[in-house]
Design a protein around this motif. Structure first.
Motif, PDB file in Angstrom:
ATOM      1  N   GLU A   1      -2.024  -0.969  10.501  1.00 32.55           N
ATOM      2  CA  GLU A   1      -1.699  -0.837   9.067  1.00 32.55           C
ATOM      3  C   GLU A   1      -1.073   0.531   8.791  1.00 32.55           C
ATOM      4  OE1 GLU A   1      -4.119  -1.005   4.846  1.00 32.55           O
ATOM      5  OE2 GLU A   1      -4.714  -2.368   6.464  1.00 32.55           O
ATOM      6  N   GLN A   2      -1.640   1.565   9.424  1.00 31.39           N
ATOM      7  CA  GLN A   2      -1.097   2.914   9.254  1.00 31.39           C
ATOM      8  C   GLN A   2       0.313   3.005   9.834  1.00 31.39           C
ATOM      9  OE1 GLN A   2      -3.597   5.913  10.948  1.00 31.39           O
ATOM     10  NE2 GLN A   2      -2.249   7.598  10.402  1.00 31.39           N
ATOM     11  N   GLU A   3       0.547   2.320  10.957  1.00 23.77           N
ATOM     12  CA  GLU A   3       1.848   2.374  11.625  1.00 23.77           C
ATOM     13  C   GLU A   3       2.923   1.648  10.841  1.00 23.77           C
ATOM     14  OE1 GLU A   3       3.984   0.635  15.684  1.00 23.77           O
ATOM     15  OE2 GLU A   3       1.814   0.819  15.642  1.00 23.77           O
TER      16      GLU A   3
ATOM     17  N   GLN B   1      -5.064   0.577  14.137  1.00 26.50           N
ATOM     18  CA  GLN B   1      -4.074   1.557  13.654  1.00 26.50           C
ATOM     19  C   GLN B   1      -2.777   0.913  13.157  1.00 26.50           C
ATOM     20  OE1 GLN B   1      -1.050   2.391  15.660  1.00 26.50           O
ATOM     21  NE2 GLN B   1      -1.544   0.573  16.866  1.00 26.50           N
TER      22      GLN B   1
END
Length: 882
Positions: free
Chosen positions: A116-118, A114
């Motif tokens: 990259e999304q963060e 997660q």
């Protein structure tokens, strides 16, 4: 393409996306390691200074900032992620033997998924899965043991056939395989990009990051970190975190108070190829071939393949310091065995064009486990380094546990197997480290059967009796650098055959240990236990008693000459140490602890004892040789040697008396054996050791005396349900959970550490219980043996793991010890473990995927030992709980 891989243009994109970063840094040459101007000055002070901008340093910064600590400075001597992280193969694998490493890798995988999304930073995360190959049945058993652990942790995993391997990866040659393990959720990442993503998140949370800043040394006052000196000035701080990778050793020794961080770099090779004619799919699983010593992953349509050769090349032994790691010298001759293994595994690669052979340094530790935790000598000095080529797998989890340790005072899991304090100063010799890592690196791929031993760095700490015992057939293992006897090979046995027989099944020493156990029960045996940690604590007044009463759970205000079993607990009631303390005089105490407690226990006590010149603590481990005289005839041997009455009236259980044995004076004799069998521990001033041993052996001839080793001791203590610290007990285990309430005096008239937690457990109940399991349908000769770490099932549901096990020669059954928990079947909520819950369940122990029925026992009922299993009835009366 290779340029993209090795220069990691992603960091340029990342910095471009961060204006704050652009302000903090300036233009830089790609490979220069010289200092350049810095537009942003270093802060004069901070709460935490982290040294090292690789995956470990950025992970610690990320997790500390997530936990609310903002006043953090991260210093990197070159550029972020320009050390080992830059060259890392990027394989995130959860297939680990050690439980805490498995948990760290699982957390890392979930974090990277997660990230990259963060952060908006591309991490290259691809869930490819991994396939570990087995060329032999023993390797397949090893994989099945790992698979059992993964499955109960909720990590999908299955044992598959060679045909299924071919379906998952069509290029793999399967003709020599017997099976494999498939872990579908393992992944690939760009290691440097992950590090940069963590740095981005940390920076947004207020962490200051400074590149091109070298730490020269750490300032210490009164045993605490006070600041760091850099090439750009000083920063005052309360905490320092050494995440310097291969430079961690030198950095540890550069401070005013040296911190020993035992790791050493070796060259690590892997090759990169051009894309195949039909480029490999990006989601093809990573292949790990431990018998071939190689790993293979997809890389931009081609492959990246490296391994761990049998003859590794250590480097930088002399402490050479580079700012950034460059690609070291290619060495195709050295890589050739790994290349041959690759071509055997993937024959279609013969015509493939190789792009580059990468050679980069990796740091390895003396026991193949990473190093984390607080220094035993300097408060506030934390370490996270020595990843043994698994840095990207452990990075997220290791950073999380260290951050918890710093913020809360302890991590959320038992990290003792990784704790810096498991090592002493003796493991920091450069010669020792150079030789040991040459053994460790190949061991990463070698089959690790139970009870294997390191071969390098041996005969370092020995008892004065070493040569005498060795001449009588002793076979040795090593604990904390100390040589200890496993068992004694009788004359006429094939020694070479015995030493080379390594198996998951019934071992060749089975009958040898059985005869030693029989002698302990029927006659008398001698076990050299000199490796035990021994401290003397004394004072001019009552300071020693008052301090120990506060730090230990049992009541130490006993008459002089009495021995007390007690725990040294933490605030949560968990065992930091489990020990025996003899009161030598009104103001003097003699403390006996496990071998691997020497550094940990010293640091724990030193940090908590009052700073009082009238109170002294001395490590006397080396001053005394310890002989354990076990068996019903021990009393006869000792009484004849000492001319003193040794009857129970004169010498009751748990008693300590200074006596003469033979010509030697000042022998501390204790009526205790750590096994539940009758006998005595003799603590002998080291200069008398040989004399006393000879006297004991000569006098014992008529009583059938013989030498014995630790394997016999293990069998005796496990069948008597004795828990040992480091195997069964740890900082997350309380006396209430393992049936040791009698070693706690809640009403001893003064407070002690952990008291509140124990009172709460007494009132509310415990959420796990220490249980003894006797295997029912297990064939000792034909079935796989339990060793430790096997999953426990109650009525078909997973409830815990074994912590230790041994064959009981008395019961003629295998006995496992372990902890059982109770989870609500619907909600998964932890529930109190009651006696009814234990007694009303049907239990099974999972050994490499095969389940065996087991009978659960909460207490060491004497009825166990009157169990009719042989024609002659075995009767053990007068059970003595130590």
């Amino acid at each position: 393409a290779a340029g993209m891989f090795l220069r990691l243009l992603s960091d340029v994109r990342w910095r471009a996306a961060n204006p704050k970063w652009r302000r903090m840094t300036c233009s830089r040459r790609s490979t220069s390691s010289t200092a350049e101007p810095h537009p942003v000055a270093l802060p004069a002070q901070a709460q935490v200074v982290i040294c090292g901008g690789g995956i470990m340093g950025t992970s610690v910064a990320y997790h500390l900032s997530k936990m609310g600590w903002k006043d953090i400075v991260l210093l990197e001597q070159g550029r972020l992620a320009a050390g080992t992280t830059r060259f890392c193969a990027g394989i995130v694998s959860t297939a680990r033997h050690v439980s805490i490493e498995l948990k760290m890798a699982d957390y890392s995988n979930k974090l990277y998924q997660q990230l990259e999304q963060e952060t908006g930073v591309k991490t290259g995360y691809v869930k490819t899965g991994s396939v570990s190959l087995a060329q032999t049945q023993d390797r397949l058993i090893s994989l099945k043991r790992i698979a059992s652990s993964l499955n109960v942790m909720g990590i999908p995993c299955e044992i598959i056939t060679p045909k299924q391997v071919a379906q998952l990866h069509p290029l793999i040659n399967i003709h020599d395989l017997v099976g494999a393990m498939y872990v579908p959720e393992d992944a690939l990442v760009s290691s440097a990009n992950v590090s940069l993503a963590l740095a981005t998140a940390a920076s947004r949370n207020g962490v200051q990051i400074h590149e091109r800043t070298s730490v020269s040394h750490v300032s210490v006052q009164k045993g605490r970190v006070t600041g760091v000196e850099t090439d750009r000035g000083q920063i005052q701080c309360q905490y320092f975190v050494n995440c310097a990778g291969q430079w961690a050793y030198e950095l540890g020794h550069s401070g005013e108070e040296p911190v020993n961080i035992p790791l050493h770099a070796c060259e690590h090779f892997y090759l990169l190829t051009h894309p195949l004619k039909e480029p490999l799919a990006s989601n093809l699983p990573t292949i790990v071939d431990p018998d071939g010593r190689i790993y293979i992953r997809n890389w931009q349509g081609g492959i990246l393949s490296g391994g761990f050769e049998k003859n590794p090349k250590p480097l930088f032994t002399e402490g050479r310091n580079q700012l950034e790691i460059q690609n070291l010298q290619e060495d195709w001759d050295h890589f050739e065995p790994l290349l041959s293994a690759l071509l055997r595994r993937m024959p279609d690669l013969e015509a493939l064009q190789i792009m580059q052979l990468v050679n980069c340094p990796e740091s390895f530790t003396p026991d193949m486990r990473c190093i984390m935790g607080e220094s035993p000598t300097v408060r506030g000095y934390f370490v996270l380094a020595g990843m043994n080529s698994a840095g990207i797998s452990y990075g997220g989890g290791a950073g999380k546990y260290l951050a918890e340790w710093m913020v809360n005072g302890y991590p959320s899991e038992n990290v003792w197997p990784l704790d810096l304090k498991r090592f002493g100063a003796l493991q920091s010799s450069r010669t020792f480290l150079r030789h040991r890592v040459m053994e460790v690196m190949p061991l990463l791929c070698d089959l690790k059967v139970p009870r294997w031993d390191f071969q390098t760095g041996r005969q370092l700490r020995t008892s004065p009796l070493y040569d005498r015992l060795d001449a009588q057939g002793a076979r040795w293992m090593e604990k904390h650098g100390f040589e200890r006897v496993k068992y004694f090979v009788p004359p006429g046995k094939d020694l070479l055959d015995l030493d080379q027989s390594k198996t998951f099944y019934k071992p060749d020493w089975f009958d040898i240990v059985g005869s030693e156990v029989k002698c302990c029960k029927e006659a008398v045996c001698v076990i050299d236990m000199s490796s035990f940690t021994k401290f003397e604590i004394s004072s001019t007044g009552d300071q020693a008693l008052e301090s120990l009463q506060y730090l230990f759970s049992n009541d130490l205000d006993v008459p002089v000459g009495h021995v007390v079993h007690t725990g040294m607990l933490n605030e949560k009631g968990g065992y930091e140490n489990d020990c025996s303390i003899a009161r030598l005089s009104k103001r003097s105490f003699f403390m006996i602890s496990p071998t691997d407690q020497q550094v940990h226990c010293w640091a724990w006590l030193k940090n908590r004892l009052p700073d009082d010149s009238n109170l002294t603590m001395e490590d006397v481990t080396w001053k005394y040789t310890a002989l354990n005289l076990i068996g019903p005839r021990a009393v006869d041997v000792l009484s004849e040697l000492s001319y003193a009455p040794i009857t129970p009236e004169h010498f009751p259980s748990l008693f300590c008396k200074e006596m003469s044995v033979g010509y030697a004076n000042g022998i501390r004799v204790m009526s205790i054996t750590h096994t539940g069998e009758p006998g005595f521990m003799l603590y002998i001033p080291i200069e008398y050791a040989l004399h006393v041993y000879n006297e004991v052996m000569n006098m014992g001839q008529k009583y059938g005396i013989r030498n014995a080793g630790y394997y016999a001791l293990r069998s005796l203590r496990i069948e008597k349900f004795f828990a040992f610290w480091g195997q069964d007990l740890d900082a997350f285990t309380t006396p209430m959970e393992c049936g040791r309430e009698f070693q706690v005096k809640l009403e001893k008239g003064m407070q002690f550490v952990g008291q509140e937690a124990l009172l709460e457990q007494k009132q509310n109940g415990v959420y796990k219980r220490f249980i003894m399991f006797i295997l029912e349908d297990h064939d000792t000769d034909m079935d796989l043996w339990p060793w430790w770490g096997e999953p426990i099932f109650r009525n078909g549901r997973y409830v815990g793991k074994t912590t230790s096990s041994a064959y009981s020669y008395t019961l003629e059954r295998h006995v496992c010890l372990g902890f059982v928990q109770h989870f609500d079947e619907k909600t998964g909520e932890e529930l109190v473990v009651t006696t009814d819950f234990i007694n009303q369940g049907e239990y099974e122990i999972d050994i490499a995927g095969q389940r065996f029925q087991a009978k659960a026992k909460l207490y060491p009922f004497s009825s166990l030992f009157t169990h009719r299993r042989r024609k002659d009835e075995v009767e053990l009366s007068g059970y003595q709980r130590e």
